[in-house]
Design an enzyme around this catalytic site. Structure first.
Site, mmCIF file in Angstrom:
data_model
loop_
_atom_site.group_PDB
_atom_site.id
_atom_site.type_symbol
_atom_site.label_atom_id
_atom_site.label_comp_id
_atom_site.label_asym_id
_atom_site.label_seq_id
_atom_site.Cartn_x
_atom_site.Cartn_y
_atom_site.Cartn_z
ATOM 1 C CE LYS A 89 -4.132 -2.022 0.330
ATOM 2 N NZ LYS A 89 -5.154 -1.891 -0.721
ATOM 3 C CD GLU A 111 -10.083 3.975 0.547
ATOM 4 O OE1 GLU A 111 -9.894 5.194 0.403
ATOM 5 O OE2 GLU A 111 -9.397 3.108 -0.039
ATOM 6 C CB SER A 377 -0.075 -8.050 -1.174
ATOM 7 O OG SER A 377 -0.959 -8.865 -0.432
#
Ligand SMILES: Cc1ncc(COP(=O)(O)O)c(C=O)c1O
Lengths: 393, 254
Positions: A89, A111, A377
């Protein structure tokens, strides 16, 4: 076939910007500027410097020997879990915070589902000294408590989304409403390859560093840039978009997308959008989404907060529709077991989102010589309590 | 002539009321419309509820959630409205988000509106540009007016463009906000109202968002053809139901 966004903001029939007029100036400002800004040498220099010195890139591409032996194929893990803040991210939030600064924005909203994107946003806001407000569903606040604490330590304000299913979809609604109410000074850092154009493309470009690195890392390790398959889990689809990006137009590279089946595709408790979704509009873009026949968006379910989203980014809707990507869905149980398996075989505890991608090996057989690259990830620290409860550790 | 255009020619300031169809009770829709007309309301926006109403604040979010729980859908709404033109004459506009209409089929949806006698649509998340490229001809075919929003941030150029493709009125959002979050208008809003009034647009403007009482209604209609009340009315029916609508309209109009 073109798998990238076209000049109107569509991937085939998916994408676009279905936004209320209140958001038009913001989104239009971004659309007009994002490519120009990304191309600026000064932007590139700062982006790459931060990815290297702050995030810790390049992330390793690791040949997982014992996992490969178990599944009788060659599995490489792209270690996004080793990034600062523990997931892919941060690639996107670094890019977007630099974008926000160049657009003169002083207030950042985001968010978050699993909290990974919220932490990554709070982190870059601390880094740049910008105000940060993160919307998070009330249910997710409860199931991702460590990340809530992290965001607070980093100086962000975490606001509970109390509407609807009180998860990622509703947090996104609240963030969009905040943006409507603060149209001038605020930039909305969307956390996945979703939302109105240009967001899916912008996020994809910031995550594309993943496949850019895989190319030269594979070349270094096995003498060729292209694996036989690239694999990623899909919530909204940002880690997947980054993993696929430089391979989209390489026909010899197979693309595998792993969705969350929750308790099972037909259980009514699932988030497998490519199977259960129909074309529709969610959060400003036309894509596949889970909905009733009357067009009300339905509540998805997955044990992993990061995959608990009723839609999928428009790029992935297009990849599904054209057959360019093969979609697989994985249940909670299979994902949890795959997470435990990776921990035992390779000494890596993955995020539950990532565990879904790994569980795919249980169902798909590869040739012994196939090179399969999986985007690892995120790391499992944030999910420890879930693993503890599930396995009664 | 479309009822909306006819109404806009009347020499008075217009009061338009938004309510959520199927709220508080599933069968309140027709009663609400009839009582609004009886009590001097000029135009009605019938809210087709959506699960994820991005432009709405908590009041309309809650009424939408409740209406969906009550069983409201496009199909149910059309059934409830099928005889509405036997009793109601004022313009009726359906306000709803794009996805439920898209699932119904935009052409089928518009045709149904024409059959029933609905005069126009407001679809906040169907942008002008997409409407213009893909849906304009359908609206024209069925004689429906599509109403577009402008906000304090909308550029002059875009307002002129919106004016050029509108054929009813322009919905002026009073401030940068979701519905139901304002209380009173300050200098900023007044300046914006004046700025738009001075643009001499071909379409009249009706101001919405943040209008809740006699004072804000009077302020808004000083600069515009009319005003729309949504959240304040929804709050009223939440408390008092749909039989005493006169107690609400009286406070606005008198
Ligand atoms: C570790 C990890 N992987 C995957 C995802 C799913 O998001 P995306 O599909 O955008 O990569 C998340 C989201 O929170 C995550 O934290």
């Amino acid at each position: 076939m073109n798998y990238n966004v076209d000049e109107k903001g569509y991937y085939g029939e998916f994408g676009g910007a279905y936004i209320p007029e209140m958001l038009y100036p913001n989104v239009e400002e971004l659309r007009e500027n994002y490519l120009k800004v990304i191309a600026e040498p000064d932007f590139q220099k700062e982006f790459n410097q931060l990815l290297k010195d702050y995030v810790g890139r390049p992330s390793p591409l690791y040949f997982a020997k014992r996992l490969s032996e178990k599944y009788n194929t060659k599995i490489y893990l792209k270690r996004e879990d080793l990034n600062h803040t523990g997931a892919h991210k941060i690639n996107n939030t670094i890019g977007q915070i630099l974008m926000a600064q160049r657009l003169g924005k002083t207030r950042i909203i985001a968010e978050t589902g699993a909290g990974q994107h919220g932490v990554a946003t709070a982190t870059v806001c601390a880094l740049m000294g910008l105000e940060c407000i993160v919307y998070m569903g009330e249910i997710d606040i409860a199931r991702q408590a460590p990340n809530v604490a992290r965001m607070k330590m980093l100086g962000a304000k975490v606001v509970a989304a109390l509407s609807g299913s009180r998860t990622l979809k509703d947090a996104t609604n609240e963030a969009i409403r905040d943006w409507i109410n603060n149209p001038v000074d605020t930039h909305y850092i969307i956390g996945s390859a979703i939302g109105p154009h240009p967001y899916p493309d912008m996020v994809t470009r910031f995550q594309a560093i993943v496949s850019e690195e895989i190319k030269w890392q594979l070349k270094e390790q096995i003498g060729r840039e292209n694996p036989d398959y690239v694999v990623a889990c899909i919530g909204g689809g940002s880690n997947a978009a980054g993993t696929y990006y430089h391979y989209l137009h390489e026909p010899d590279v197979g693309i595998i997308a792993v969705e969350a089946a929750g308790l099972g595709i037909d259980s009514g408790e699932s988030a497998a959008t490519s199977v259960l979704g129909k074309e529709g509009i969610i959060h400003g873009c036309k894509t596949l989404l889970m909905q009733t026949k009357d067009g009300q968006i339905t509540e998805p379910y997955s044990i992993s907060a990061g995959l608990d989203y009723p839609g999928v980014g428009p790029m992935h809707a297009h990849l599904a529709k054209t057959g360019r990507a093969e979609f697989v869905s994985i249940t909670d149980d299979d994902a949890m077991n795959a997470g435990l398996e990776l921990s035992k075989l390779e000494g890596i505890i993955p995020a539950i989102e990532t565990s879904h991608a790994l569980a795919m090996f249980k169902y798909k057989t590869f040739k012994p010589d196939d090179v399969v690259v999986v985007n690892l990830s995120g790391r499992g620290d944030k999910d420890l309590q879930n693993y503890i409860d599930y396995f009664k550790i | 002539m479309n009822r909306i255009n006819k109404k806009l020619q009347e020499n008075k300031k217009l009061l338009s009321i938004y309510f959520t169809a199927g709220y508080p009770n599933i069968n309140d829709t027709v009663t609400t419309i009839q009582n609004l007309e009886k009590n001097g309301v000029d135009m009605i926006e019938i809210g087709l509820p959506f699960s994820d109403p991005l432009a709405d604040g908590p009041t309309i979010q809650d009424s939408s959630t409740k209406a969906i729980k009550n069983g409201m859908t496009s199909e149910v709404l059309f059934n409830q409205l099928k005889d509405i033109r036997k009793t109601v004459n004022i313009p009726l506009i359906i306000m709803g988000y794009f996805n439920p209409m898209f699932q119904y089929g935009m052409e089928a949806f518009c045709k149904k509106c024409q059959d029933i006698g609905v005069d126009g649509l407001i679809i906040p998340d169907l942008p002008v540009d997409i409407y213009n490229a893909e849906y304009k001809s359908i609206f024209e075919k069925y004689g429906l007016i599509n109403v577009f929003l402008i906000t304090p941030q909308t550029s002059e150029k875009r307002i002129r463009f919106i004016d050029s493709i509108s054929n009813g009125f322009i919905y002026m959002v009073s401030s940068a906000s979701t519905t139901g979050t304002q209380s009173g208008f300050g200098d900023q809003q007044t300046a914006y109202f004046k700025r738009i009034a001075n643009m001499n647009l071909k379409n009249p403007q009706i101001i919405g968002f943040g209008i809740s009482n006699h004072e804000t209604f009077t302020q808004a209609t000083q600069y515009a053809k009319g005003a729309i009340i949504g959240s304040a009315f929804v709050k009223h029916v939440t408390k008092h139901g749909v039989d005493t609508i006169n107690t609400f309209t009286n406070t606005i109009l008198n």
